[in-house]
Every structure is written in C-alpha cells, then in structure tokens.
Write an enzyme that holds these catalytic residues in place. Sequence first.
Site, PDB file in Angstrom:
ATOM      1  N   ASP A  62       0.874  -1.159   0.039  1.00 60.58           N
ATOM      2  CA  ASP A  62      -0.341  -0.247   0.051  1.00 60.58           C
ATOM      3  C   ASP A  62       0.618   1.494   0.039  1.00 60.58           C
ATOM      4  O   ASP A  62       1.868   0.940   0.258  1.00 60.58           O
ATOM      5  CB  ASP A  62      -0.374  -0.019   1.440  1.00 60.58           C
ATOM      6  CG  ASP A  62      -2.264   0.636   1.242  1.00 60.58           C
ATOM      7  OD1 ASP A  62      -3.323   0.440   0.718  1.00 60.58           O
ATOM      8  OD2 ASP A  62      -2.131   2.294   0.934  1.00 60.58           O
ATOM      9  N   GLU A  88     -12.199   1.199  -6.769  1.00 58.35           N
ATOM     10  CA  GLU A  88     -12.698   1.250  -8.222  1.00 58.35           C
ATOM     11  C   GLU A  88     -11.968   2.174  -9.023  1.00 58.35           C
ATOM     12  O   GLU A  88     -13.375   3.452  -9.601  1.00 58.35           O
ATOM     13  CB  GLU A  88     -13.588   0.924  -7.885  1.00 58.35           C
ATOM     14  CG  GLU A  88     -14.727   0.029  -8.038  1.00 58.35           C
ATOM     15  CD  GLU A  88     -14.726  -1.383  -8.027  1.00 58.35           C
ATOM     16  OE1 GLU A  88     -15.218  -1.215  -8.656  1.00 58.35           O
ATOM     17  OE2 GLU A  88     -13.140  -2.130  -8.712  1.00 58.35           O
ATOM     18  N   LYS A 126      -6.244   1.457 -12.197  1.00 57.22           N
ATOM     19  CA  LYS A 126      -6.264   0.496 -12.489  1.00 57.22           C
ATOM     20  C   LYS A 126      -4.984  -0.098 -13.452  1.00 57.22           C
ATOM     21  O   LYS A 126      -4.075  -1.387 -12.988  1.00 57.22           O
ATOM     22  CB  LYS A 126      -7.665  -0.646 -12.381  1.00 57.22           C
ATOM     23  CG  LYS A 126      -8.343  -0.885 -10.752  1.00 57.22           C
ATOM     24  CD  LYS A 126      -9.325  -1.479 -11.202  1.00 57.22           C
ATOM     25  CE  LYS A 126     -10.349  -1.250 -10.140  1.00 57.22           C
ATOM     26  NZ  LYS A 126      -9.332  -2.018  -8.438  1.00 57.22           N
ATOM     27  N   SER A 153     -15.441  -4.867  -8.282  1.00 56.16           N
ATOM     28  CA  SER A 153     -17.413  -5.615  -8.176  1.00 56.16           C
ATOM     29  C   SER A 153     -17.478  -5.217  -9.569  1.00 56.16           C
ATOM     30  O   SER A 153     -19.250  -5.222  -9.715  1.00 56.16           O
ATOM     31  CB  SER A 153     -17.226  -4.614  -7.107  1.00 56.16           C
ATOM     32  OG  SER A 153     -17.265  -3.231  -7.390  1.00 56.16           O
ATOM     33  N   HIS A 199     -13.480 -11.973  -7.962  1.00 54.03           N
ATOM     34  CA  HIS A 199     -14.292 -11.113  -6.826  1.00 54.03           C
ATOM     35  C   HIS A 199     -14.841 -10.966  -6.126  1.00 54.03           C
ATOM     36  O   HIS A 199     -15.756 -12.010  -5.648  1.00 54.03           O
ATOM     37  CB  HIS A 199     -15.299  -9.516  -7.780  1.00 54.03           C
ATOM     38  CG  HIS A 199     -16.310  -9.231  -7.299  1.00 54.03           C
ATOM     39  ND1 HIS A 199     -18.106  -9.298  -7.297  1.00 54.03           N
ATOM     40  CD2 HIS A 199     -16.509  -8.681  -6.102  1.00 54.03           C
ATOM     41  CE1 HIS A 199     -18.791  -8.435  -6.327  1.00 54.03           C
ATOM     42  NE2 HIS A 199     -17.088  -7.693  -5.621  1.00 54.03           N
TER      43      HIS A 199
END
Length: 342
Positions: free
Chosen positions: A34, A93, A98, A120, A141
């Site tokens: 992270d 998201e 990503k 998701s 997921h």
Amino acid sequence: MPRHIGILGAGSIGPDIGYYLKSALPGLKLTLVDLAQPALDAALGRFRGYAEKAVARGKMKPHDAEAVLRDVEGTTDYDAIAGCDWVLEAATENLALKRRIFADVEKRVENDAIITSNTSSLPAARIFSELRNPRRATVTHFFAPAWRNPAVEVIDWERADKDLVEPLRRFFCETGKLPLVTADAPCFMLDRIFDNWCNESALLLDRASAAQVDTVASDYVHAGPFFVLNLAHGNPIIVETNTLQADEEGEHYRPAPIFRSVDRWKLGDAPAPDPATAAAIRDRLRGIYLSQAVDILDRGIGDAADLDLGCRVALSFRQGPIELMRSLGEAQTQRILARLAA
C-alpha cells in the site's frame, strides 16, 4: 498451490482476502502493498485481531494462529511483489488507476504469474486491455467479509487463457470458497442483483422510511438493504456502479439522487407500513430481484444454479431468484414483473 501472493491495497477488503488465504494456506508467504504505512499497520493489526479472536473462541489452536501470522509482510515498496506466483489488486474502483497499477505489476513479476483484480464492476476487458500478456489476468471478485464470505466471482473473459479460469476455480474450491464463473459484463452477476436491490429500495423512500423498507425486505433477505449499506458504507458504491450501468444500459439504472446526500440511514424501531404500502414495497423489491435475474440469464452473464446459490450464500437472500419464481408460480411472477415494468 501458490507459494507467494501479493495483495495491492491494504484498505477494507485487501487484508480480509489476505487473511482468508493465510488461513487456508498457512505456509503461504503473503505481501501486502500500500502507498500508506498507516493502512498497512492497521491491516496487520486486523490480522492479529482475527487470529486472537479465533483462538479465544476455540476455532483455532494457538500454533495454527502463529502459522497464519508468520510470513506476512506489509510494505510500501512495489518491488516486494517480485517473485509472487499471484498478484491480486484490491484498490479503488478507478479504471485509470487500475491500469497504472497493473502496468507496474507486469514490470515486476514473471510471465507465468497470475494477475487478478477484485473489482466489483469494471469489466476485465477494460482493466487488462493494455497489458502485454493479458492471457494470465482476470477478475476474482470477493464479497465482504472476504475472510468469511465463501463466494467469489471468477470472470471468464475472451482473452483469458483457457488454463486460467478452471485452475482458479479449483484453487478456490480447495481453499473453502464457492467460485461462481460469470461473463465479463459491467458489475458481473451478483452485484447487479445487490446494487439494483439497494437502488430500488432508495427509490421507495417516497412512500416509506428506510426502517420500514428493511422490515418488509426481511421476508426475503436476512439483512435489509439499508442495514447492509450502513454496515458496508455502501452509498458511494451504489452511485458508482449504478451510474456505470445507467451510462451503458439505460436510464432505469440511474442511482437514486438521495445516495449522494446521505451518509448513514436512520434505522431502529419504526411503525409498520400500512398494508397497501407494504404490498407495494413487496412487489417492487421482488420485481427488481426477479427482473435482474431474468436479465442475467437471458444475456448469459451467469447460469441459474450459480445465480441461486450465489444470492443465498453471498447476499443472504432467503431464496434464490429462481427458487422464488417457482414458489410464487408463473402467474404471480408475471404480475410482479409486469408491475415493475409499468
């Protein structure tokens, strides 16, 4: 079985996925990555808390807890994923983010390492479109709480290697998960059910309170939509996923405006709605549940057995939608769907 797994994102679900993996495979080396050290510290603390609670409740022996906590590393250094057999992303998201993450991952791992995203809603074809080798990448997921909820959707998309999806299914089966294979549609299978169930519930607030809607919903699900949204801080998720569906599939998916202005829903004791209002709520909730199900089946997003089982296991519905249609009968099912359409 993998020997070294890297998880990118130490926020809400990443550490829970990691704890499931280490509980199933205590000898696994797990690397949590992270950008924020406080998030990593909190994630490692959560690991210890889960293990200590399991020992205290007699669900885990002390030496097993020690094995679960061994070889778990938290780091801000992306280079730590070099040598991983599998890298799993659990970040925000955001498609651009990503894609940047996976470009960095691909520079650091071997060509045979598996790469998956926990998104998701975002289709695999979009997330992995810029990879040099997308054949070894897909979406896995998980559902909250990921260390305990057995369901996981495995996305079978057009560029995934034929030897990727089936081994992932086998891995999940052998480590205590229920893998549900779905097509690469926005929001996949179960989130289409859950997000629209919650959105329809919010659209019912013109005639009933959140507590009243949850009361009626309890006939069909173990926890009402607003209770779950409070638990998961899920209002922004509904805005995000239903906006995606509305932009691509029609305005009937547009998120209820109230989601943008409410942080938590007021629940607790509430007077029962009058019979006519309760009947209207019941029809709308069943209508959206069943309409999403038939759309999923018509479009081949998932199959009937996985859909029924997933709704019960992942989303805590008392009956799967196919089971519910059978119990209602054809005439009643048609009436409910026609009313929703009207």
